[in-house]
Design a protein around this motif. Sequence first.
Motif, PDB file in Angstrom:
ATOM      1  N   ALA A 115      14.921 -17.672   4.920  1.00  7.46           N
ATOM      2  CA  ALA A 115      13.875 -16.733   5.322  1.00  7.46           C
ATOM      3  C   ALA A 115      14.191 -15.341   4.787  1.00  7.46           C
ATOM      4  CB  ALA A 115      13.748 -16.701   6.841  1.00  7.46           C
ATOM      5  N   ALA A 116      15.475 -14.963   4.822  1.00  5.12           N
ATOM      6  CA  ALA A 116      15.878 -13.657   4.290  1.00  5.12           C
ATOM      7  C   ALA A 116      15.697 -13.615   2.774  1.00  5.12           C
ATOM      8  CB  ALA A 116      17.337 -13.382   4.655  1.00  5.12           C
ATOM      9  N   ILE A 117      16.033 -14.712   2.098  1.00  5.41           N
ATOM     10  CA  ILE A 117      15.861 -14.771   0.640  1.00  5.41           C
ATOM     11  C   ILE A 117      14.379 -14.636   0.284  1.00  5.41           C
ATOM     12  CG2 ILE A 117      16.107 -16.231  -1.407  1.00  5.41           C
ATOM     13  CD1 ILE A 117      18.548 -17.526   0.036  1.00  5.41           C
ATOM     14  N   GLU A 118      13.537 -15.357   1.000  1.00  9.48           N
ATOM     15  CA  GLU A 118      12.099 -15.289   0.728  1.00  9.48           C
ATOM     16  C   GLU A 118      11.568 -13.865   0.947  1.00  9.48           C
ATOM     17  OE1 GLU A 118       9.221 -16.904   3.477  1.00  9.48           O
ATOM     18  OE2 GLU A 118       8.256 -17.951   1.815  1.00  9.48           O
ATOM     19  N   MET A 119      12.040 -13.227   2.024  1.00 14.52           N
ATOM     20  CA  MET A 119      11.601 -11.865   2.301  1.00 14.52           C
ATOM     21  C   MET A 119      12.071 -10.916   1.204  1.00 14.52           C
ATOM     22  SD  MET A 119      12.179  -9.627   5.780  1.00 14.52           S
ATOM     23  CE  MET A 119      11.478 -10.944   6.787  1.00 14.52           C
ATOM     24  N   ALA A 120      13.285 -11.134   0.708  1.00 15.37           N
ATOM     25  CA  ALA A 120      13.804 -10.292  -0.374  1.00 15.37           C
ATOM     26  C   ALA A 120      12.977 -10.472  -1.642  1.00 15.37           C
ATOM     27  CB  ALA A 120      15.271 -10.628  -0.640  1.00 15.37           C
ATOM     28  N   VAL A 121      12.587 -11.712  -1.939  1.00  8.80           N
ATOM     29  CA  VAL A 121      11.743 -11.963  -3.112  1.00  8.80           C
ATOM     30  C   VAL A 121      10.400 -11.259  -2.943  1.00  8.80           C
ATOM     31  CG1 VAL A 121      10.489 -13.739  -4.391  1.00  8.80           C
ATOM     32  CG2 VAL A 121      12.858 -14.130  -3.722  1.00  8.80           C
ATOM     33  N   GLY A 122       9.842 -11.292  -1.746  1.00 12.34           N
ATOM     34  CA  GLY A 122       8.597 -10.585  -1.486  1.00 12.34           C
ATOM     35  C   GLY A 122       8.739  -9.088  -1.681  1.00 12.34           C
ATOM     36  N   THR A 123       9.909  -8.561  -1.288  1.00 10.90           N
ATOM     37  CA  THR A 123      10.175  -7.138  -1.480  1.00 10.90           C
ATOM     38  C   THR A 123      10.250  -6.801  -2.965  1.00 10.90           C
ATOM     39  OG1 THR A 123      11.391  -7.008   0.614  1.00 10.90           O
ATOM     40  CG2 THR A 123      11.813  -5.272  -1.001  1.00 10.90           C
ATOM     41  N   VAL A 124      10.893  -7.666  -3.734  1.00 13.67           N
ATOM     42  CA  VAL A 124      10.982  -7.459  -5.177  1.00 13.67           C
ATOM     43  C   VAL A 124       9.586  -7.425  -5.781  1.00 13.67           C
ATOM     44  CG1 VAL A 124      11.695  -8.522  -7.359  1.00 13.67           C
ATOM     45  CG2 VAL A 124      13.291  -8.437  -5.430  1.00 13.67           C
ATOM     46  N   ARG A 125       8.769  -8.352  -5.387  1.00 10.57           N
ATOM     47  CA  ARG A 125       7.402  -8.414  -5.924  1.00 10.57           C
ATOM     48  C   ARG A 125       6.650  -7.106  -5.643  1.00 10.57           C
ATOM     49  NH1 ARG A 125       3.468 -13.282  -6.440  1.00 10.57           N
ATOM     50  NH2 ARG A 125       1.547 -12.217  -7.019  1.00 10.57           N
ATOM     51  N   THR A 126       6.743  -6.629  -4.409  1.00  8.20           N
ATOM     52  CA  THR A 126       6.013  -5.423  -4.019  1.00  8.20           C
ATOM     53  C   THR A 126       6.561  -4.179  -4.694  1.00  8.20           C
ATOM     54  OG1 THR A 126       5.469  -6.380  -1.859  1.00  8.20           O
ATOM     55  CG2 THR A 126       5.349  -3.978  -2.063  1.00  8.20           C
ATOM     56  N   GLU A 127       7.878  -3.982  -4.595  1.00  6.03           N
ATOM     57  CA  GLU A 127       8.487  -2.746  -5.102  1.00  6.03           C
ATOM     58  C   GLU A 127       8.494  -2.683  -6.621  1.00  6.03           C
ATOM     59  OE1 GLU A 127       9.073  -0.343  -3.081  1.00  6.03           O
ATOM     60  OE2 GLU A 127       8.606  -1.599  -1.347  1.00  6.03           O
ATOM     61  N   CYS A 128       8.401  -3.813  -7.283  1.00  3.66           N
ATOM     62  CA  CYS A 128       8.344  -3.817  -8.747  1.00  3.66           C
ATOM     63  C   CYS A 128       6.912  -3.672  -9.262  1.00  3.66           C
ATOM     64  CB  CYS A 128       8.985  -5.088  -9.312  1.00  3.66           C
ATOM     65  SG  CYS A 128      10.783  -5.110  -9.178  1.00  3.66           S
ATOM     66  N   GLY A 129       5.968  -3.519  -8.361  1.00  2.00           N
ATOM     67  CA  GLY A 129       4.606  -3.234  -8.757  1.00  2.00           C
ATOM     68  C   GLY A 129       3.764  -4.429  -9.122  1.00  2.00           C
TER      69      GLY A 129
END
Length: 276
Positions: free
Chosen positions: A184-198
């Motif tokens: 769940a933490a890994i998935e959330m981190a991937v979601g953060t990457v998607r958002t913060e990378c534009g």
Amino acid sequence: MNRIETLKSRWRPEWSERSDLAKLNGSFQKSLHFIESLPTHRAKISGPGTLSPKGINETVRAAAAKDIVPDLRRASWEAEKATNSIKNQKLALAVPKPDKTDIAGAILRQEIRTMLRGLDHGDRVRLVMTDPEFLAASFEGPAALSGMTPEFRADLQRRMIEEKHGPAIEAMKETEEAIAVATAAIEMAVGTVRTECGFGDGPDFQFDRWMATASAAVEQEIAAEKAKMEKPATTEIVTRSSGKDLASDIDKMFAGLETYQFIDGKLTSVETQAAA
């Protein structure tokens, strides 16, 4: 309580002390760090106002591709290995299939099944649960040959596994819970990457392709590791007349867990469902 605090509260302190969960714990902690650090990094480079939105995205993507995405791929691989380990442990609890090359043993088991069909229910169950030879014979071939229904035999096996391997089952359930929290933490981190990378709500294929490129070197590492790993030696599963193997019965005790793995650069949710 924010999302990071929620994840932290779900990770039990004792898991951090378990040597078998050390790598998974490391993956969990790194994922939490990335969830916090990447937004901070974007805010920092955006502050001076010298970069355009495109320039900000490119800068953040370069940093993420170098320092975050590879570690997230390694984290997902650790979760995948932990999941596979649990799967093999479950299979090891199954009743082993008799040696088909043992002709004398096959004849004996045939005689045992004939005997079992002629017994009353109580005596049949008592012999199967206390005598290894009767157990092996009763789980070979269709359940009816031993005077049982497929449903009863499946239930009998589950009860036997629970009685014999109760502590091991509880330990596996706890490990699966740790895997679920880490993924769940890994998935959330991937979601953060998607958002913060534009990437935002853009086409999935663009983000997937970028993630795949950023983790390409790690994929080679994982491929090499897989090549070195020996094929897991799991117990052969007895096939019942219903056509469902014993593994599906064991999985019913562990149903409901979601795991995640990268597929073409995308962390994908995979729900483990018990067989109907």
